[in-house]
Motif scaffolding. Sequence first.
Motif, PDB file in Angstrom:
ATOM      1  N   THR A  54      -3.559  10.051   3.187  1.00  0.00           N
ATOM      2  CA  THR A  54      -4.983  10.288   2.973  1.00  0.00           C
ATOM      3  C   THR A  54      -5.583   9.253   2.034  1.00  0.00           C
ATOM      4  O   THR A  54      -6.651   8.696   2.292  1.00  0.00           O
ATOM      5  N   THR A  55      -4.895   8.983   0.935  1.00  0.00           N
ATOM      6  CA  THR A  55      -5.348   7.977  -0.016  1.00  0.00           C
ATOM      7  C   THR A  55      -4.229   6.986  -0.292  1.00  0.00           C
ATOM      8  O   THR A  55      -3.041   7.308  -0.143  1.00  0.00           O
ATOM      9  N   TRP A  56      -4.620   5.783  -0.728  1.00  0.00           N
ATOM     10  CA  TRP A  56      -3.669   4.703  -0.901  1.00  0.00           C
ATOM     11  C   TRP A  56      -3.948   3.931  -2.178  1.00  0.00           C
ATOM     12  O   TRP A  56      -5.101   3.794  -2.593  1.00  0.00           O
ATOM     13  N   THR A  57      -2.889   3.400  -2.783  1.00  0.00           N
ATOM     14  CA  THR A  57      -3.011   2.494  -3.918  1.00  0.00           C
ATOM     15  C   THR A  57      -2.054   1.327  -3.714  1.00  0.00           C
ATOM     16  O   THR A  57      -1.064   1.441  -2.975  1.00  0.00           O
ATOM     17  N   ASN A  58      -2.332   0.209  -4.365  1.00  0.00           N
ATOM     18  CA  ASN A  58      -1.455  -0.950  -4.302  1.00  0.00           C
ATOM     19  C   ASN A  58      -0.440  -0.871  -5.432  1.00  0.00           C
ATOM     20  O   ASN A  58      -0.795  -0.977  -6.601  1.00  0.00           O
ATOM     21  N   ARG A  69       0.852  -1.184   0.000  1.00  0.00           N
ATOM     22  CA  ARG A  69       0.000   0.000   0.000  1.00  0.00           C
ATOM     23  C   ARG A  69       0.889   1.236   0.000  1.00  0.00           C
ATOM     24  O   ARG A  69       1.797   1.362   0.819  1.00  0.00           O
ATOM     25  N   CYS A  70       0.649   2.144  -0.931  1.00  0.00           N
ATOM     26  CA  CYS A  70       1.481   3.332  -1.062  1.00  0.00           C
ATOM     27  C   CYS A  70       0.603   4.577  -1.100  1.00  0.00           C
ATOM     28  O   CYS A  70      -0.428   4.600  -1.780  1.00  0.00           O
ATOM     29  N   SER A  71       1.004   5.594  -0.370  1.00  0.00           N
ATOM     30  CA  SER A  71       0.318   6.879  -0.369  1.00  0.00           C
ATOM     31  C   SER A  71       1.246   7.950  -0.909  1.00  0.00           C
ATOM     32  O   SER A  71       2.442   7.958  -0.607  1.00  0.00           O
ATOM     33  N   SER A  72       0.710   8.846  -1.716  1.00  0.00           N
ATOM     34  CA  SER A  72       1.475   9.983  -2.241  1.00  0.00           C
ATOM     35  C   SER A  72       1.018  11.297  -1.639  1.00  0.00           C
ATOM     36  O   SER A  72       1.480  12.366  -2.058  1.00  0.00           O
ATOM     37  N   ASP A  73       0.115  11.222  -0.651  1.00  0.00           N
ATOM     38  CA  ASP A  73      -0.410  12.441  -0.029  1.00  0.00           C
ATOM     39  C   ASP A  73      -0.384  12.359   1.493  1.00  0.00           C
ATOM     40  O   ASP A  73      -1.256  12.887   2.174  1.00  0.00           O
TER      41      ASP A  73
END
Length: 344
Positions: free
Chosen positions: A139-143, A132-136
């Motif tokens: 707040t939000t996450w993507t795999n 799981r990675c967040s760029s903010d």
Amino acid sequence: MIVSAYPGRNKVFALTGTKANGVIDSMWSTTNNGETWQKSGVGAGSDPIQIFALGILYDPAHQDTFWLYGNYVGSYGAALISMNGGATIHKFGIDPPGCGGFCEDEGFSVDFDDPERKTIAIGQHEASRTIRCSSDGGTTWTNIGGTLPAGTARANYPLVLDAQTILAGCSFMISAGPTYDWSFGGTPGLYRTTNKGGSWTLVSRKAVFEEPLVVNDTIYWTIYNTATLSGGLLRSDDKGATWTVATATGLLWSCRPVLLPDGRIGMIDSDKRIVVSSDRGATWTAITPPISVPAPWGFTYNAPGKAFFAWQSSGENNNPVNGIVVRLDMDITPAQSALSPGKL
């Protein structure tokens, strides 16, 4: 469980996995070098700590901030954050997409080169090809692990080097170990991406364990040696692009490397002693007798208190005054040129 010395403070945390009212709620701290322990993270407004803790990650530029993570038990998520030195703890990144309400965390990494701490990566417990990675900032996450090759072991241990460059240690769960049949689940390896998971490159076939240690331009990572059934140490000097086996065998595979105040690297060896290296893992010298717990798992060094704290391998345990944490007094005088933990 885990024990962790708070950098720059005479404070040590112990997360021992004690159950309270049927759930995990067990963060202890000491400010007198283990003479007494008290509950921590229970200030007004705190969220419950309902995990089997596996790690604490401190923000090097904001000493009051740290993240706590581990295997999920309750309803408050597997990652938590404190921004006041542990007085209060709050859920962090709970139930990002893809977890289905049951996120369990095995590894946790933050881009500390970014003053806004935007890029964060979490390795999910018992999950292959899942990071799981967040760029903010959470707040939000993507795999970003879905592009790892099919058949890789669980992507438990990420290391964020910058907003695009991330390492993924695909190995076995630290809480189970490499000898449990059900923990294998694929081929181990260390992978690297320079486009935030768009593609991955295999940079080592070694089975890395636990969190790595970054010291200036060098990364140290514990490995498991299948031939000797013990641990060793992997080292990179180029942001993880290439790796050297610094130590092939003879170390405890569950122990993460520790930077000591005098610049040496510390580990636990197969004889349960704390050993140190001043030549980047080429040779080791024992500086303590065998640690007096049946199955030591790791150690931390409290510089202000001049003492090592080592802990016993365990699932659920009682509080640290009951013998699962041991203290070994030792003054390690900082060298003038001692290195500092950091980011590449």
